[in-house]
Write a protein that holds these residues in place. Sequence first.
Motif: not given
Length: 213
Positions: A49, A55, A58-59, A152-153, A157-160
Amino acid sequence: MGAAGSIDAPAQLAAVTRTVVFSNEEGQSRYSVILSQDHPLAARDLWPALSDAGRLAQWFAVVGGDLRAGGTYAIANNATGTIERCQAPLGFSVSWEYEGELSRVGVRLDAREDATTLRLEHVCDIDGEVYPEYGPGAIGIGWDLALLGLAQHLFQGASVPPETTGWIKDPAALEFMEGSSRAWADASIAAGSEEHHARMAQERCTTAYVGIG
């Protein structure tokens, strides 16, 4: 999955330890903002991440370049620099150039039997207008938002990144940034800053950040 609606901002604020360190090297006064947070993951599971461009987008942000030791990187609408050290899955350090100012960022993963401590340090020169005006929160709040996005990611599962969603306009987001600003002023005072000046910088920094909502 977006981030809005699932963010436990108070819990994230409480989960991070914040430290300010003042130093002087070869006549140059510097300050460091240091954030530490424990995650119930092995370092090898946390590392992707922090190091994979897909990855990171996404965060954190869209990051381009050659993401390896000796390579260069560019963060969309933000900093550029060189990856000075990279040792998977233990950490990395980079130069950080933003609006003509050069600083350095280091990330370290300290593994234990059942968790990993993520430690992020951003070292900047005190010279210039930003620190006297806004204090360590000018940098610290941004990294608090980044660690919120990472949590959150990883676990929801947050992707933004959360600041790119409608959440940033929510009262909870403003409360998060205000809480971060206050915590960085607290850390600055604990490091020896005069309280009145630290609180004035806190107020200016809070005003600057909540305006982005």
